[in-house]
Design an enzyme around this catalytic site. Structure first.
Site, PDB file in Angstrom:
ATOM      1  N   CYS A  86       0.809  -1.223   0.000  1.00 52.73           N
ATOM      2  CA  CYS A  86       0.000   0.000   0.000  1.00 52.73           C
ATOM      3  C   CYS A  86       0.842   1.273   0.000  1.00 52.73           C
ATOM      4  CB  CYS A  86      -0.950  -0.003   1.195  1.00 52.73           C
ATOM      5  SG  CYS A  86      -2.105  -1.381   1.179  1.00 52.73           S
ATOM      6  N   CYS A 211     -14.019   0.495   7.645  1.00 45.30           N
ATOM      7  CA  CYS A 211     -13.112   0.004   6.610  1.00 45.30           C
ATOM      8  C   CYS A 211     -13.060   0.975   5.439  1.00 45.30           C
ATOM      9  CB  CYS A 211     -13.579  -1.361   6.104  1.00 45.30           C
ATOM     10  SG  CYS A 211     -13.925  -2.584   7.399  1.00 45.30           S
ATOM     11  N   SER A 212     -11.877   1.185   4.892  1.00 47.83           N
ATOM     12  CA  SER A 212     -11.761   2.070   3.734  1.00 47.83           C
ATOM     13  C   SER A 212     -12.428   1.442   2.522  1.00 47.83           C
ATOM     14  CB  SER A 212     -10.284   2.351   3.423  1.00 47.83           C
ATOM     15  OG  SER A 212      -9.587   1.155   3.127  1.00 47.83           O
ATOM     16  N   HIS A 341      -9.175   3.273  -1.584  1.00 54.07           N
ATOM     17  CA  HIS A 341      -7.736   2.992  -1.569  1.00 54.07           C
ATOM     18  C   HIS A 341      -7.270   2.319  -2.856  1.00 54.07           C
ATOM     19  CE1 HIS A 341      -3.792   2.024  -0.353  1.00 54.07           C
ATOM     20  NE2 HIS A 341      -4.023   0.876   0.274  1.00 54.07           N
TER      21      HIS A 341
END
Length: 397
Positions: A86, A211-212, A341
């Site tokens: 990430c 949660c993204s 994301h």
């Protein structure tokens, strides 16, 4: 760990960022073109071929430099594809900065892109290499792994689980409120604390709003030597520190690891502060963009980055310390919670918010006279991750 650093030797003179979201109408190439075009339009007269070298960050939306050179029609420019979980976009930026600081190039670009929605997966398109079965972290989903932070933190610091749940809810509420002010965010609707707290559970006590999101997007930065910066813009942003740490990856096999900290973040932050000459990040940093992949992650990061005392971050969150009007605004653009994301783009999206804020161009979420900004990316999971921290500023020291 200690490096010489490249403080004030390179500058960002233009940036571009697409709208993040379910971009079914755009390919990865389309997103790259849009981000690069916005960036180069900021320095009129510069064309893609005028950039001497490129670093492209993507986890799974292309292989090799052709992913970028083909849609941009670059011809024969060097394009290096970077992947580091990430922290992929941030590492592309780091390598591009080092290339200029070394004297190898005068003008380079870091670009990040990801198309996750087209993959058919509900999360990251990550495939672990074959192993011998002794890596326990590979048996857990990301939500399950990060959900362990919550009970571990409560146990270690004697925090009432109800109070920790309230702090996690507050993180989601804050970041969605910030994202509602950002036209490029995936989710632009404020969400009430009641709705966040009552959301269906995903893993442990993590609900849907803890949660993204999953999104598509691209972002990029044009980087030059600091002494050349004013040839391109009257408001460059100077790189003060770049720090990347890869942990030992012992995860659950290490009996000393208690899931209340990310040691890699502690080390990368400490090194970044040393490079930037920062002794008190709580008062010297004007804003921070951090990796809020899950709400308890942001709580723990406040302590690992030195923004809160150990065992105190949950209380500081509830006190509003990290809101737009707080003592240290965190994720003023909405963070991963509101942007989603798209792995290769997230680190550069964080930098884009710092770029806007330091130049006074953040619109209704603009902070009052910010001077230093921090970005943080976390790749992997608790106990087995990489961590990146950058510090950038509006003035050259």
């Amino acid at each position: 760990m200690s490096t010489q650093g490249i403080r004030d030797r390179v500058a960002v003179v233009a940036m571009g960022c697409t709208r993040f979201g379910e971009r079914w109408d755009s390919s990865a190439g389309d997103l790259l073109i849009d981000a690069v075009r916005e960036c180069l339009d900021g320095v009129g007269g510069t064309e893609p071929a005028d950039v001497e070298a490129y670093w492209l960050g993507t986890l799974g939306s292309g292989q090799s430099g052709l992913t970028l050179s083909r849609p941009l029609g670059l011809g024969h420019r060097p394009v290096t594809r970077v992947e580091n979980y990430c922290a992929t976009g941030s590492d592309a930026f780091r390598n591009a900065c080092y290339a200029v600081a070394s004297g190898a190039y005068d003008r380079v670009m870091a670009v990040g892109v990801e198309k996750l929605k087209d993959s058919g997966f509900s999360g990251l398109t990550r495939m672990d290499p074959p192993g011998d079965g002794t890596a326990p972290e590979n048996t857990l989903t990301a939500p399950a792994a990060f959900s362990l932070l919550d009970p571990a933190y409560c146990t270690k610091y004697g925090v009432d689980p109800a109070a920790m749940r309230e702090a996690m809810t507050h993180v989601a509420w804050k970041n969605h409120a910030n994202g509602a002010r950002n036209p490029r965010a995936q989710f632009r609707t404020p969400v009430s604390k009641e709705k966040i707290a009552a959301a269906p559970l995903v893993a442990g006590r993590l609900g849907v709003f803890d949660c993204s999101g999953v999104s598509d997007g691209a972002a990029c930065a044009l980087i030059v030597r600091a002494e050349d910066a004013h040839r391109y813009t009257d408001r460059p942003v100077y790189v003060k520190a770049l720090s990347l740490t890869a942990g030992a990856g012992l995860a659950a096999t290490d009996p000393a690891y208690d899931y209340t900290t990310f040691p890699e973040v502690v080390h990368s932050a400490r090194e970044a502060y040393r490079q930037a000459g920062i002794t008190d990040p709580r008062t010297e940093i004007s804003l921070a963009e951090v990796h809020d992949c899950f709400t308890p992650t942001e709580v723990v990061l406040m302590e690992d980055l030195g923004f809160a005392e150990r065992g105190r971050a949950w209380r500081d969150v509830l006190d509003g310390d990290f809101e737009l009007g707080g003592r240290l605004p965190v994720n003023p653009d909405g963070g991963l919670k509101s942007f989603g994301h798209p792995v290769g783009a997230s680190g550069l999206r964080m930098l884009y918010e710092c770029w806007l804020q330091l130049r006074g161009e953040a619109g209704e979420r603009q902070l009052n006279d910010p001077r230093l900004a921090l970005t943080h990316n976390l790749g992997g999971r608790p106990g087995a991750c990489v961590s990146f921290v950058s510090v950038v500023g509006a003035e050259r020291g």
